[in-house]
Design an enzyme around this catalytic site. Structure first.
Site, PDB file in Angstrom:
ATOM      1  N   LYS A  11       0.827  -1.214   0.000  1.00  0.00           N
ATOM      2  CA  LYS A  11       0.000   0.000   0.000  1.00  0.00           C
ATOM      3  C   LYS A  11       0.867   1.273   0.000  1.00  0.00           C
ATOM      4  O   LYS A  11       2.072   1.228   0.295  1.00  0.00           O
ATOM      5  CB  LYS A  11      -0.948  -0.049   1.197  1.00  0.00           C
ATOM      6  CG  LYS A  11      -1.941  -1.218   1.117  1.00  0.00           C
ATOM      7  CD  LYS A  11      -3.011  -1.110   2.203  1.00  0.00           C
ATOM      8  CE  LYS A  11      -3.997  -2.258   2.116  1.00  0.00           C
ATOM      9  NZ  LYS A  11      -5.122  -2.088   3.079  1.00  0.00           N
ATOM     10  N   TYR A  51     -12.364  -1.595  -4.102  1.00  0.00           N
ATOM     11  CA  TYR A  51     -12.926  -1.768  -2.755  1.00  0.00           C
ATOM     12  C   TYR A  51     -14.449  -1.607  -2.735  1.00  0.00           C
ATOM     13  O   TYR A  51     -15.025  -1.317  -1.691  1.00  0.00           O
ATOM     14  CB  TYR A  51     -12.266  -0.788  -1.785  1.00  0.00           C
ATOM     15  CG  TYR A  51     -10.881  -1.214  -1.360  1.00  0.00           C
ATOM     16  CD1 TYR A  51     -10.691  -2.293  -0.477  1.00  0.00           C
ATOM     17  CD2 TYR A  51      -9.748  -0.566  -1.830  1.00  0.00           C
ATOM     18  CE1 TYR A  51      -9.433  -2.697  -0.084  1.00  0.00           C
ATOM     19  CE2 TYR A  51      -8.470  -0.960  -1.436  1.00  0.00           C
ATOM     20  CZ  TYR A  51      -8.325  -2.031  -0.560  1.00  0.00           C
ATOM     21  OH  TYR A  51      -7.066  -2.433  -0.151  1.00  0.00           O
ATOM     22  N   PHE A  59     -15.556   3.794   6.500  1.00  0.00           N
ATOM     23  CA  PHE A  59     -14.173   4.125   6.146  1.00  0.00           C
ATOM     24  C   PHE A  59     -13.932   4.132   4.634  1.00  0.00           C
ATOM     25  O   PHE A  59     -12.809   4.387   4.186  1.00  0.00           O
ATOM     26  CB  PHE A  59     -13.189   3.166   6.830  1.00  0.00           C
ATOM     27  CG  PHE A  59     -13.410   1.699   6.520  1.00  0.00           C
ATOM     28  CD1 PHE A  59     -12.909   1.125   5.358  1.00  0.00           C
ATOM     29  CD2 PHE A  59     -14.117   0.891   7.401  1.00  0.00           C
ATOM     30  CE1 PHE A  59     -13.108  -0.219   5.074  1.00  0.00           C
ATOM     31  CE2 PHE A  59     -14.320  -0.465   7.126  1.00  0.00           C
ATOM     32  CZ  PHE A  59     -13.816  -1.008   5.960  1.00  0.00           C
ATOM     33  N   ARG A  87      -2.819 -14.346   4.228  1.00  0.00           N
ATOM     34  CA  ARG A  87      -3.499 -13.595   5.298  1.00  0.00           C
ATOM     35  C   ARG A  87      -2.734 -13.768   6.618  1.00  0.00           C
ATOM     36  O   ARG A  87      -2.628 -12.830   7.403  1.00  0.00           O
ATOM     37  CB  ARG A  87      -4.948 -14.075   5.464  1.00  0.00           C
ATOM     38  CG  ARG A  87      -5.858 -13.863   4.263  1.00  0.00           C
ATOM     39  CD  ARG A  87      -6.277 -12.438   4.032  1.00  0.00           C
ATOM     40  NE  ARG A  87      -6.821 -11.776   5.178  1.00  0.00           N
ATOM     41  CZ  ARG A  87      -7.465 -10.605   5.128  1.00  0.00           C
ATOM     42  NH1 ARG A  87      -7.645  -9.995   3.953  1.00  0.00           N
ATOM     43  NH2 ARG A  87      -7.914 -10.028   6.204  1.00  0.00           N
ATOM     44  N   THR A  93      -5.928  -6.916  10.386  1.00  0.00           N
ATOM     45  CA  THR A  93      -6.156  -5.611   9.741  1.00  0.00           C
ATOM     46  C   THR A  93      -5.569  -4.469  10.565  1.00  0.00           C
ATOM     47  O   THR A  93      -4.936  -3.556  10.023  1.00  0.00           O
ATOM     48  CB  THR A  93      -7.675  -5.388   9.552  1.00  0.00           C
ATOM     49  OG1 THR A  93      -8.230  -6.502   8.861  1.00  0.00           O
ATOM     50  CG2 THR A  93      -7.949  -4.112   8.779  1.00  0.00           C
ATOM     51  N   ARG A 104       2.141  -6.636   8.677  1.00  0.00           N
ATOM     52  CA  ARG A 104       1.452  -5.477   9.243  1.00  0.00           C
ATOM     53  C   ARG A 104       2.040  -5.086  10.598  1.00  0.00           C
ATOM     54  O   ARG A 104       2.147  -3.904  10.921  1.00  0.00           O
ATOM     55  CB  ARG A 104      -0.054  -5.739   9.315  1.00  0.00           C
ATOM     56  CG  ARG A 104      -0.716  -5.593   7.942  1.00  0.00           C
ATOM     57  CD  ARG A 104      -2.126  -6.088   7.910  1.00  0.00           C
ATOM     58  NE  ARG A 104      -2.826  -5.675   6.679  1.00  0.00           N
ATOM     59  CZ  ARG A 104      -4.012  -6.131   6.331  1.00  0.00           C
ATOM     60  NH1 ARG A 104      -4.655  -7.008   7.089  1.00  0.00           N
ATOM     61  NH2 ARG A 104      -4.586  -5.708   5.217  1.00  0.00           N
ATOM     62  N   ASN A 114      -2.181   0.136   6.474  1.00  0.00           N
ATOM     63  CA  ASN A 114      -1.721  -1.126   7.057  1.00  0.00           C
ATOM     64  C   ASN A 114      -0.857  -1.974   6.118  1.00  0.00           C
ATOM     65  O   ASN A 114      -0.914  -3.201   6.131  1.00  0.00           O
ATOM     66  CB  ASN A 114      -2.911  -1.913   7.618  1.00  0.00           C
ATOM     67  CG  ASN A 114      -3.933  -2.259   6.560  1.00  0.00           C
ATOM     68  OD1 ASN A 114      -3.756  -1.925   5.396  1.00  0.00           O
ATOM     69  ND2 ASN A 114      -4.980  -2.946   6.957  1.00  0.00           N
ATOM     70  N   HIS A 117      -2.265  -5.443   1.278  1.00  0.00           N
ATOM     71  CA  HIS A 117      -3.562  -6.094   1.052  1.00  0.00           C
ATOM     72  C   HIS A 117      -3.333  -7.575   0.773  1.00  0.00           C
ATOM     73  O   HIS A 117      -2.338  -7.953   0.161  1.00  0.00           O
ATOM     74  CB  HIS A 117      -4.255  -5.460  -0.164  1.00  0.00           C
ATOM     75  CG  HIS A 117      -5.437  -6.239  -0.651  1.00  0.00           C
ATOM     76  ND1 HIS A 117      -6.687  -6.100  -0.082  1.00  0.00           N
ATOM     77  CD2 HIS A 117      -5.563  -7.178  -1.623  1.00  0.00           C
ATOM     78  CE1 HIS A 117      -7.531  -6.930  -0.695  1.00  0.00           C
ATOM     79  NE2 HIS A 117      -6.871  -7.588  -1.638  1.00  0.00           N
ATOM     80  N   GLU A 128      -9.485 -10.032  -8.218  1.00  0.00           N
ATOM     81  CA  GLU A 128      -8.494  -8.979  -7.965  1.00  0.00           C
ATOM     82  C   GLU A 128      -7.269  -9.127  -8.873  1.00  0.00           C
ATOM     83  O   GLU A 128      -6.665  -8.122  -9.286  1.00  0.00           O
ATOM     84  CB  GLU A 128      -8.085  -9.008  -6.492  1.00  0.00           C
ATOM     85  CG  GLU A 128      -9.225  -8.574  -5.572  1.00  0.00           C
ATOM     86  CD  GLU A 128      -8.939  -8.790  -4.099  1.00  0.00           C
ATOM     87  OE1 GLU A 128      -9.843  -8.515  -3.280  1.00  0.00           O
ATOM     88  OE2 GLU A 128      -7.820  -9.234  -3.746  1.00  0.00           O
TER      89      GLU A 128
END
Ligand code: UDP
Ligand code: MG
Length: 140
Positions: A11, A51, A59, A87, A93, A104, A114, A117, A128
């Site tokens: 990110k 998203y 958010f 993950r 998150t 993260r 964070n 993704h 995606e």
């Protein structure tokens, strides 16, 4: 797409902070193979589309602004059990809740900013991946 793939985005805050190489290193060390990778920047429209599932969440607006605020690195990753294993590698998150040693925990600045993704299902991994890459951009 096969069920052993996932889609990541490093990110904007992590790219801007110079963490791209360290994050890619962690990904490869964890056993993922990079099938496609690009440095890119999302427009607000493209970030909103990515998203879209979160459109009704409070958010969403900030997320779209943030994800279009600077360059990101998008990649398709391959490994057995890729979605769940990735993950686990990125962690929760909210970095305050992320386990030690996760991407993260190490690099995220906040729940919003964070660091990375990771797709949340095989179906979304395929959607995606197709969002960021054409079939001919994937190696192997
Ligand atoms: N997000 C946020 N505030 C929240 C929850 C999520 O800013 O309360 C952002 C954060 O960048 C997160 C993204 O929205 O990574 C997508 O949220 P999701 O619940 O899908 O979390 P993820 O799957 O990325 O862990
Ligand atoms: Mg998610």
């Amino acid at each position: 797409m096969a069920t052993n793939r996932t889609l990541t985005m490093i990110k904007p805050e992590a790219v801007a902070a110079g963490h791209t190489g360290k994050i890619i290193d962690m990904i490869i060390e964890a056993g993922f193979k990079v099938k496609a990778m690009k440095l890119t920047q999302l427009s607000k429209e493209r970030a909103g589309e990515f998203y879209e599932v979160h459109k009704e969440r409070p958010f969403y607006g900030e997320l779209v602004d943030y994800m279009s605020s600077g360059p990101i690195v998008a990649a398709v990753l391959e490994k057995e059990n890729a979605v769940a294993d990735f993950r686990a590698l990125i962690g929760a998150t909210d970095p305050a809740e992320a386990a030690e040693g996760t991407i993260r925990k190490k690099f995220a600045k906040s729940k919003a900013e964070n660091a990375a993704h990771g797709s949340d299902s095989d179906d979304n991994a395929e959607i995606e991946s197709n969002f960021h890459f054409s079939a001919k951009e994937l190696v192997g």
